[in-house]
Structures are given as structure tokens and as C-alpha cells.
Design a protein around this motif. Structure first.
Motif, PDB file in Angstrom:
ATOM      1  N   UNK A 156       0.843  -1.206   0.000  1.00 47.61           N
ATOM      2  CA  UNK A 156       0.000   0.000   0.000  1.00 47.61           C
ATOM      3  C   UNK A 156       0.874   1.251   0.000  1.00 47.61           C
ATOM      4  N   UNK A 157       0.553   2.196  -0.869  1.00 46.77           N
ATOM      5  CA  UNK A 157       1.374   3.401  -1.039  1.00 46.77           C
ATOM      6  C   UNK A 157       1.413   4.246   0.239  1.00 46.77           C
ATOM      7  N   UNK A 158       0.334   4.214   1.028  1.00 46.64           N
ATOM      8  CA  UNK A 158       0.332   5.017   2.250  1.00 46.64           C
ATOM      9  C   UNK A 158       1.369   4.531   3.265  1.00 46.64           C
ATOM     10  N   UNK A 159       1.842   3.304   3.131  1.00 44.65           N
ATOM     11  CA  UNK A 159       2.871   2.773   4.034  1.00 44.65           C
ATOM     12  C   UNK A 159       4.269   3.252   3.661  1.00 44.65           C
ATOM     13  N   UNK A 160       4.436   3.758   2.448  1.00 48.46           N
ATOM     14  CA  UNK A 160       5.769   4.046   1.912  1.00 48.46           C
ATOM     15  C   UNK A 160       6.081   5.536   2.033  1.00 48.46           C
ATOM     16  N   UNK A 161       7.191   5.832   2.673  1.00 45.99           N
ATOM     17  CA  UNK A 161       7.694   7.203   2.781  1.00 45.99           C
ATOM     18  C   UNK A 161       8.992   7.284   1.980  1.00 45.99           C
ATOM     19  N   UNK A 162       9.140   8.326   1.194  1.00 47.12           N
ATOM     20  CA  UNK A 162      10.377   8.512   0.434  1.00 47.12           C
ATOM     21  C   UNK A 162      11.062   9.793   0.886  1.00 47.12           C
ATOM     22  N   UNK A 163      12.380   9.739   0.876  1.00 46.88           N
ATOM     23  CA  UNK A 163      13.190  10.901   1.215  1.00 46.88           C
ATOM     24  C   UNK A 163      14.459  10.829   0.365  1.00 46.88           C
ATOM     25  N   UNK A 164      14.991  11.992   0.005  1.00 42.17           N
ATOM     26  CA  UNK A 164      16.227  12.034  -0.768  1.00 42.17           C
ATOM     27  C   UNK A 164      17.314  12.735   0.032  1.00 42.17           C
ATOM     28  N   UNK A 165      18.487  12.133   0.035  1.00 46.37           N
ATOM     29  CA  UNK A 165      19.647  12.768   0.647  1.00 46.37           C
ATOM     30  C   UNK A 165      20.665  13.202  -0.408  1.00 46.37           C
ATOM     31  N   UNK A 166      20.378  12.932  -1.665  1.00 45.61           N
ATOM     32  CA  UNK A 166      21.288  13.332  -2.728  1.00 45.61           C
ATOM     33  C   UNK A 166      22.682  12.786  -2.479  1.00 45.61           C
ATOM     34  N   UNK A 167      23.670  13.678  -2.512  1.00 42.08           N
ATOM     35  CA  UNK A 167      25.061  13.275  -2.294  1.00 42.08           C
ATOM     36  C   UNK A 167      25.500  13.478  -0.844  1.00 42.08           C
ATOM     37  N   UNK A 168      24.573  13.840   0.035  1.00 42.11           N
ATOM     38  CA  UNK A 168      24.911  14.250   1.397  1.00 42.11           C
ATOM     39  C   UNK A 168      25.329  13.120   2.328  1.00 42.11           C
ATOM     40  N   UNK A 169      24.968  11.876   2.040  1.00 37.93           N
ATOM     41  CA  UNK A 169      25.295  10.764   2.939  1.00 37.93           C
ATOM     42  C   UNK A 169      25.968   9.619   2.176  1.00 37.93           C
ATOM     43  N   UNK A 170      27.192   9.841   1.723  1.00 39.39           N
ATOM     44  CA  UNK A 170      27.879   8.760   0.996  1.00 39.39           C
ATOM     45  C   UNK A 170      28.282   7.637   1.945  1.00 39.39           C
ATOM     46  N   UNK A 171      28.339   6.423   1.405  1.00 40.60           N
ATOM     47  CA  UNK A 171      28.862   5.311   2.214  1.00 40.60           C
ATOM     48  C   UNK A 171      30.262   4.926   1.748  1.00 40.60           C
ATOM     49  N   UNK A 172      30.644   5.386   0.564  1.00 42.89           N
ATOM     50  CA  UNK A 172      31.993   5.148   0.055  1.00 42.89           C
ATOM     51  C   UNK A 172      32.582   6.502  -0.345  1.00 42.89           C
ATOM     52  N   UNK A 173      33.829   6.706   0.032  1.00 41.27           N
ATOM     53  CA  UNK A 173      34.487   7.969  -0.267  1.00 41.27           C
ATOM     54  C   UNK A 173      35.561   7.756  -1.321  1.00 41.27           C
ATOM     55  N   UNK A 174      35.796   8.778  -2.102  1.00 37.05           N
ATOM     56  CA  UNK A 174      36.802   8.700  -3.151  1.00 37.05           C
ATOM     57  C   UNK A 174      36.175   9.025  -4.495  1.00 37.05           C
ATOM     58  N   UNK A 175      37.028   9.252  -5.454  1.00 34.38           N
ATOM     59  CA  UNK A 175      36.555   9.590  -6.798  1.00 34.38           C
ATOM     60  C   UNK A 175      36.882   8.463  -7.751  1.00 34.38           C
ATOM     61  N   UNK A 176      36.415   7.272  -7.395  1.00 34.94           N
ATOM     62  CA  UNK A 176      36.582   6.094  -8.242  1.00 34.94           C
ATOM     63  C   UNK A 176      35.208   5.574  -8.617  1.00 34.94           C
ATOM     64  N   UNK A 177      35.146   4.806  -9.699  1.00 34.29           N
ATOM     65  CA  UNK A 177      33.867   4.246 -10.129  1.00 34.29           C
ATOM     66  C   UNK A 177      33.294   3.316  -9.057  1.00 34.29           C
TER      67      UNK A 177
END
Length: 189
Positions: A156-177
Motif C-alpha cells: 500500500x502506497x500510504x505505508x511508503x515514505x520517500x526521502x532524498x539525501x542526494x550526495x549528502x550521505x555517501x557510504x563510500x568515499x573517493x573519486x573512483x567508479x
């Protein structure tokens, strides 16, 4: 001298009783404070981090509760195997369309979520390439793509919440693919 109150160690009987009562109260208050301190210490040490890393994991472990167990079968034998479900879904560069792997992982999550009633939070992320505003919008499109797929498949769509953090919360750092590909994701919470 008939009306004089007897004295013990220089104190009257009443004063002596008060001193005994005061000593008992000091002991009880020390006992109470030590018990309160021990309780606070134990409460402060409570933790849900089981791997010692201090960070959450990228996978959920989920097993169905055991149905009624017959008396001749042990609970261990009746327990269903634990299923490991992915809760991070990855995307291609500058895309908000689900990959085949993401759809397979989502199908498994959807099967589990159909058996529950609670809310679902989807957090969209992007790598650091592009402007902050563009990456926020891309993270939102990715979260919405997962939400739409879940809704189409019975959540059900009412159960789903979406949020965007964009580039603000990376889990990997560096400029590699490799780092970029880990940051292009939607996390199911």
C-alpha cells in the motif's frame, strides 16, 4: 533526680534512638543510591549494535515465526532457515530505473513486507557528480522508482515514505567508479 532521663554515652535515651534511626536512614539511602546507579549503568550500556562496527548493515535478516510445533519435534529442527534480504538497491550512473538485480531483491522484500503492516522508509542517494540540487532530485526519483515498484506489486502506497539525501550521505568515499557505484542507491529502512 527521679524525673531525670537516663543517659547513654552522654546522650539521652531519646537522642540515642534518634541517632540509631539516623544511621539506619543513611544506610538505606546509600543502598538506594547504589542500586539506582547500577540500574543507570546497565541501561546506559544497552546497545543494538551486534557486529561492533558502530554502523548499520546493508542486509536485513528475516525469518518467519515458527507455526505450531508438534511435541516430538524440537524447536531447533522446526525453525525455518534464516533468509538474508538485501535492503540496498543500486542504480546505474545518472539513472532512476531499476536494474534486474534490484527488481529481484525488491521482489524478496515485497514478499516479506506483504506479511507486515508497518511503514516503509526509502532513502534515495546519489554520487557526488553533478550539482547538489540535481543529486537531490535524482535521489528522489530513485526512491520514487522503488516506491512505485513496491506499490505496483502490492504494498500500500500510504505505508511508503520517500526521502532524498542526494550526495549528502555517501557510504563510500573517493573519486573512483567503485565508490560512485556504492553511493548510487536507495536504502530500505
Amino acid at each position: 533526680m527521679a524525673g531525670k532521663i537516663p543517659q547513654i554515652n552522654g546522650l539521652s535515651a531519646n537522642e540515642s534512638k534518634l541517632c540509631q534511626w539516623g544511621n539506619a536512614m543513611k544506610y538505606q539511602s546509600k543502598l538506594f543510591l547504589s542500586m539506582a546507579f547500577a540500574g543507570a549503568l546497565l541501561t546506559g550500556c544497552a546497545s543494538t549494535d551486534t557486529d561492533g562496527s558502530g554502523q548499520s548493515s546493508d542486509i536485513n535478516t528475516y525469518s518467519e515465526p515458527a507455526q505450531s510445533v508438534e511435541s516430538d519435534v524440537s524447536a531447533y529442527e522446526a525453525q525455518e532457515p534464516q533468509v538474508v534480504l538485501a535492503n540496498v538497491f543500486y542504480f546505474e550512473f545518472d539513472q532512476a530505473t531499476l536494474t534486474a538485480q534490484a527488481r529481484r531483491d525488491l521482489d524478496a522484500q515485497i514478499a516479506r513486507l506483504k506479511k507486515t503492516k508497518g511503514p516503509v522508509r526509502l532513502e534515495g542517494h546519489a554520487d557526488e557528480r553533478g550539482t547538489r540540487e540535481y543529486n537531490m532530485a535524482l535521489g528522489e526519483r530513485r526512491a520514487n522508482a522503488v516506491a512505485d515498484y513496491m506499490a505496483i506489486n502490492g504494498i500500500a502506497r500510504y505505508r511508503i515514505e520517500t526521502v532524498s539525501y542526494g550526495e549528502e550521505r555517501p557510504i563510500a568515499f573517493g573519486q573512483t567508479e567503485s565508490a560512485y557505484s556504492k553511493n548510487r542507491r536507495v536504502e530500505l529502512k
